[in-house]
Design a protein around this motif. Structure first.
Motif, PDB file in Angstrom:
ATOM      1  N   THR A  28     -32.136  13.860  45.548  1.00  0.00           N
ATOM      2  CA  THR A  28     -30.774  13.341  45.649  1.00  0.00           C
ATOM      3  C   THR A  28     -29.841  14.513  45.936  1.00  0.00           C
ATOM      4  OG1 THR A  28     -31.313  11.726  43.935  1.00  0.00           O
ATOM      5  CG2 THR A  28     -28.971  12.056  44.428  1.00  0.00           C
ATOM      6  N   ILE A  29     -29.096  14.436  47.026  1.00  0.00           N
ATOM      7  CA  ILE A  29     -28.187  15.523  47.374  1.00  0.00           C
ATOM      8  C   ILE A  29     -26.753  15.046  47.262  1.00  0.00           C
ATOM      9  CG2 ILE A  29     -27.508  17.203  49.139  1.00  0.00           C
ATOM     10  CD1 ILE A  29     -30.183  16.834  50.441  1.00  0.00           C
ATOM     11  N   LYS A  30     -25.946  15.784  46.527  1.00  0.00           N
ATOM     12  CA  LYS A  30     -24.521  15.462  46.440  1.00  0.00           C
ATOM     13  C   LYS A  30     -23.730  16.643  46.981  1.00  0.00           C
ATOM     14  CE  LYS A  30     -25.121  12.086  43.036  1.00  0.00           C
ATOM     15  NZ  LYS A  30     -24.478  10.810  42.751  1.00  0.00           N
ATOM     16  N   PHE A  67     -40.979  30.823  51.977  1.00  0.00           N
ATOM     17  CA  PHE A  67     -41.346  29.413  51.966  1.00  0.00           C
ATOM     18  C   PHE A  67     -40.118  28.552  52.335  1.00  0.00           C
ATOM     19  CE2 PHE A  67     -42.645  25.640  49.306  1.00  0.00           C
ATOM     20  CZ  PHE A  67     -43.816  25.362  49.977  1.00  0.00           C
ATOM     21  N   GLY A  68     -38.956  28.900  51.820  1.00  0.00           N
ATOM     22  CA  GLY A  68     -37.717  28.208  52.177  1.00  0.00           C
ATOM     23  C   GLY A  68     -37.402  28.361  53.654  1.00  0.00           C
ATOM     24  N   LEU A  69     -37.621  29.558  54.201  1.00  0.00           N
ATOM     25  CA  LEU A  69     -37.403  29.782  55.634  1.00  0.00           C
ATOM     26  C   LEU A  69     -38.365  28.939  56.468  1.00  0.00           C
ATOM     27  CD1 LEU A  69     -36.940  33.656  55.994  1.00  0.00           C
ATOM     28  CD2 LEU A  69     -35.250  31.874  56.480  1.00  0.00           C
ATOM     29  N   VAL A  70     -39.611  28.857  56.009  1.00  0.00           N
ATOM     30  CA  VAL A  70     -40.618  28.060  56.715  1.00  0.00           C
ATOM     31  C   VAL A  70     -40.167  26.599  56.778  1.00  0.00           C
ATOM     32  CG1 VAL A  70     -42.946  27.072  56.497  1.00  0.00           C
ATOM     33  CG2 VAL A  70     -42.606  29.554  56.285  1.00  0.00           C
ATOM     34  N   PHE A  71     -39.674  26.069  55.645  1.00  0.00           N
ATOM     35  CA  PHE A  71     -39.233  24.672  55.645  1.00  0.00           C
ATOM     36  C   PHE A  71     -38.007  24.458  56.507  1.00  0.00           C
ATOM     37  CE2 PHE A  71     -42.176  23.916  52.243  1.00  0.00           C
ATOM     38  CZ  PHE A  71     -42.645  22.675  52.619  1.00  0.00           C
ATOM     39  N   ARG A  72     -37.098  25.416  56.494  1.00  0.00           N
ATOM     40  CA  ARG A  72     -35.929  25.269  57.364  1.00  0.00           C
ATOM     41  C   ARG A  72     -36.382  25.248  58.826  1.00  0.00           C
ATOM     42  NH1 ARG A  72     -32.081  29.597  56.167  1.00  0.00           N
ATOM     43  NH2 ARG A  72     -31.577  28.227  54.432  1.00  0.00           N
ATOM     44  N   ALA A  73     -37.308  26.137  59.180  1.00  0.00           N
ATOM     45  CA  ALA A  73     -37.815  26.181  60.552  1.00  0.00           C
ATOM     46  C   ALA A  73     -38.503  24.862  60.911  1.00  0.00           C
ATOM     47  CB  ALA A  73     -38.774  27.364  60.719  1.00  0.00           C
ATOM     48  N   LEU A  74     -39.308  24.341  59.986  1.00  0.00           N
ATOM     49  CA  LEU A  74     -39.994  23.066  60.236  1.00  0.00           C
ATOM     50  C   LEU A  74     -38.971  21.953  60.432  1.00  0.00           C
ATOM     51  CD1 LEU A  74     -42.888  23.382  57.608  1.00  0.00           C
ATOM     52  CD2 LEU A  74     -43.079  23.601  60.109  1.00  0.00           C
ATOM     53  N   PHE A 113     -21.883  23.159  46.217  1.00  0.00           N
ATOM     54  CA  PHE A 113     -20.494  23.525  45.917  1.00  0.00           C
ATOM     55  C   PHE A 113     -19.769  24.091  47.132  1.00  0.00           C
ATOM     56  CE2 PHE A 113     -19.687  22.797  41.453  1.00  0.00           C
ATOM     57  CZ  PHE A 113     -20.959  22.529  40.969  1.00  0.00           C
ATOM     58  N   VAL A 114     -20.517  24.454  48.157  1.00  0.00           N
ATOM     59  CA  VAL A 114     -19.886  24.944  49.382  1.00  0.00           C
ATOM     60  C   VAL A 114     -20.273  24.010  50.517  1.00  0.00           C
ATOM     61  CG1 VAL A 114     -19.798  26.811  51.065  1.00  0.00           C
ATOM     62  CG2 VAL A 114     -19.797  27.334  48.625  1.00  0.00           C
ATOM     63  N   LYS A 115     -19.278  23.470  51.165  1.00  0.00           N
ATOM     64  CA  LYS A 115     -19.510  22.519  52.242  1.00  0.00           C
ATOM     65  C   LYS A 115     -20.114  23.211  53.459  1.00  0.00           C
ATOM     66  CE  LYS A 115     -16.966  19.342  55.175  1.00  0.00           C
ATOM     67  NZ  LYS A 115     -15.636  19.156  55.769  1.00  0.00           N
ATOM     68  N   GLY A 116     -21.048  22.528  54.111  1.00  0.00           N
ATOM     69  CA  GLY A 116     -21.568  23.055  55.374  1.00  0.00           C
ATOM     70  C   GLY A 116     -22.479  24.256  55.209  1.00  0.00           C
ATOM     71  N   LYS A 117     -22.907  24.534  53.965  1.00  0.00           N
ATOM     72  CA  LYS A 117     -23.756  25.701  53.728  1.00  0.00           C
ATOM     73  C   LYS A 117     -25.169  25.457  54.262  1.00  0.00           C
ATOM     74  CE  LYS A 117     -25.291  29.498  52.193  1.00  0.00           C
ATOM     75  NZ  LYS A 117     -26.189  29.407  51.039  1.00  0.00           N
ATOM     76  N   TRP A 118     -25.702  24.297  53.941  1.00  0.00           N
ATOM     77  CA  TRP A 118     -27.054  23.964  54.397  1.00  0.00           C
ATOM     78  C   TRP A 118     -26.973  23.409  55.792  1.00  0.00           C
ATOM     79  CZ3 TRP A 118     -30.630  21.719  50.085  1.00  0.00           C
ATOM     80  CH2 TRP A 118     -30.660  22.646  49.029  1.00  0.00           C
ATOM     81  N   GLU A 119     -27.899  23.804  56.629  1.00  0.00           N
ATOM     82  CA  GLU A 119     -27.847  23.305  57.992  1.00  0.00           C
ATOM     83  C   GLU A 119     -28.901  22.225  58.207  1.00  0.00           C
ATOM     84  OE1 GLU A 119     -30.259  25.013  60.457  1.00  0.00           O
ATOM     85  OE2 GLU A 119     -30.257  27.064  59.714  1.00  0.00           O
ATOM     86  N   THR A 120     -28.932  21.759  59.458  1.00  0.00           N
ATOM     87  CA  THR A 120     -29.775  20.620  59.801  1.00  0.00           C
ATOM     88  C   THR A 120     -31.215  20.783  59.334  1.00  0.00           C
ATOM     89  OG1 THR A 120     -28.451  20.734  61.807  1.00  0.00           O
ATOM     90  CG2 THR A 120     -30.150  19.051  61.725  1.00  0.00           C
ATOM     91  N   GLU A 158     -32.666  22.191  56.849  1.00  0.00           N
ATOM     92  CA  GLU A 158     -32.920  21.858  55.457  1.00  0.00           C
ATOM     93  C   GLU A 158     -32.810  20.367  55.193  1.00  0.00           C
ATOM     94  OE1 GLU A 158     -30.213  24.686  54.870  1.00  0.00           O
ATOM     95  OE2 GLU A 158     -31.602  26.214  54.166  1.00  0.00           O
ATOM     96  N   ARG A 159     -31.798  19.757  55.778  1.00  0.00           N
ATOM     97  CA  ARG A 159     -31.612  18.317  55.544  1.00  0.00           C
ATOM     98  C   ARG A 159     -32.777  17.521  56.126  1.00  0.00           C
ATOM     99  NH1 ARG A 159     -27.351  16.344  53.280  1.00  0.00           N
ATOM    100  NH2 ARG A 159     -25.772  17.854  52.679  1.00  0.00           N
ATOM    101  N   VAL A 160     -33.200  17.894  57.342  1.00  0.00           N
ATOM    102  CA  VAL A 160     -34.313  17.174  57.969  1.00  0.00           C
ATOM    103  C   VAL A 160     -35.575  17.336  57.123  1.00  0.00           C
ATOM    104  CG1 VAL A 160     -35.840  17.109  59.985  1.00  0.00           C
ATOM    105  CG2 VAL A 160     -33.373  17.331  60.295  1.00  0.00           C
TER     106      VAL A 160
END
Lengths: 208, 208
Positions: free
Chosen positions: A89-91, B50-57, A68-75, A77-79
């Protein structure tokens, strides 16, 4: 007391704790999808949800995410999520709400669009072949707080979600009606923060 | 007020917030490894770690994990981490502390063993070619709470960690000395819990 006596006493206490815990678990038999809320001013709301998503993915579950908030998750998490691209599935609203918003009318439209997507994902799980086992509505609390969506409608819809579907809602200032409808609510409280207190800048892989 | 006036006022406020936030970020220039503590009685402490670990990875960082409580992480987490097997190292005491422990003397030995491994991993990061960018000491707070390790020594060691290494410590009842030494502390507070209040049983992919 001697060390042996301390150990014996500790072991006795541990046996009692174990027995009490086993009795409690034996009493609990209901299985259903949970409505989980992470709120509070501290860090870790979305990050803990992100941890839950990865645990679910590791358990071979399928997960849907609406941001619901744009740009909240950074690279990062997506990677990391791309490793599970067949299960997740991410919307996100392309023109969605941002922290730097300058246009309230556009934000309301974006919030409504994201909510329509969320409803569609949840409705799709009403049949026997549900496409998701867990749906994360990241930062939904923020748009509810700003009254960008009708609270009554959102809470009523989440309350009538498919029985076995887990839904996670994150964001500070969760509305009391949502907390009331939820099964599990955790408040993240900020005890200490490097930004505010020490002049430490946001860093790759940690800031969240 | 008309809808246009409401929007105009909201947009004005948003501009001010944005300016304040940019000023704050411009003042913060220090970069260093953070000592992060997740504590409190609520859920989400290890899950947020665990979420931080995945973001770091996902950010291509290397992560070390020491589990102070045996059997804490379940299959989902291990399977998910295996997708990053070249970036993550997990150490756990084979005979480690468990929630069902019946043998205090053995638990103390296990805690000491795990702490030695943690020190080794952290010490290895003192050179220029550090093998880890982030180290998670999962449930260290639990063994500190039971006085299985000398608190002074643990806090002093963590305080003198390599400058750019992020260290995360989880577990309820974090000791005040550790909170004092930490850069970022979040307390997870339980607002609502399905076990206690509704008789819902622990479920795959959600219980944490």
């Amino acid at each position: 007391m001697t060390e042996d006596e301390i150990n014996a006493r500790a072991n006795e206490k541990a046996r009692n704790r174990k027995a009490a815990r086993e009795k409690m678990l034996a009493d609990k038999t209901k299985e259903k999808g949970l409505l989980i809320v992470h709120t509070g001013k501290g860090k870790g709301k979305s990050t803990a949800a992100f941890g839950l998503v990865f645990r679910a993915l590791g358990n071979n579950m399928r997960v849907g995410v609406v941001q619901f908030v744009k740009g909240k998750w950074e690279t990062g998490e997506r990677v990391a999520l791309e490793k599970f691209s067949d299960q997740v599935t991410i919307k996100a609203m392309g023109e969605g709400f941002t922290w730097d918003t300058q246009d309230r009318a556009r934000d309301i439209a974006a919030a409504k669009g994201a909510w329509e997507m969320a409803k569609e994902m949840i409705d799709a799980c009403r049949g026997p072949d549900r496409p998701y086992d867990m749906i994360l509505l990241d930062e939904l609390n923020i748009v509810l707080r700003y009254d960008y969506l009708p609270l009554d409608e959102v809470v009523a819809f989440l309350d009538k979600r498919p029985e076995m579907l887990h839904v996670i809602v994150t964001g500070r200032n969760a509305k009391p009606d949502l907390i009331e409808a939820a099964d599990l609510v955790t408040e993240m409280t900020q005890v200490k923060h490097p930004f505010r207190e020490q002049g430490v800048k946001a860093q790759l892989g940690v800031e969240f």
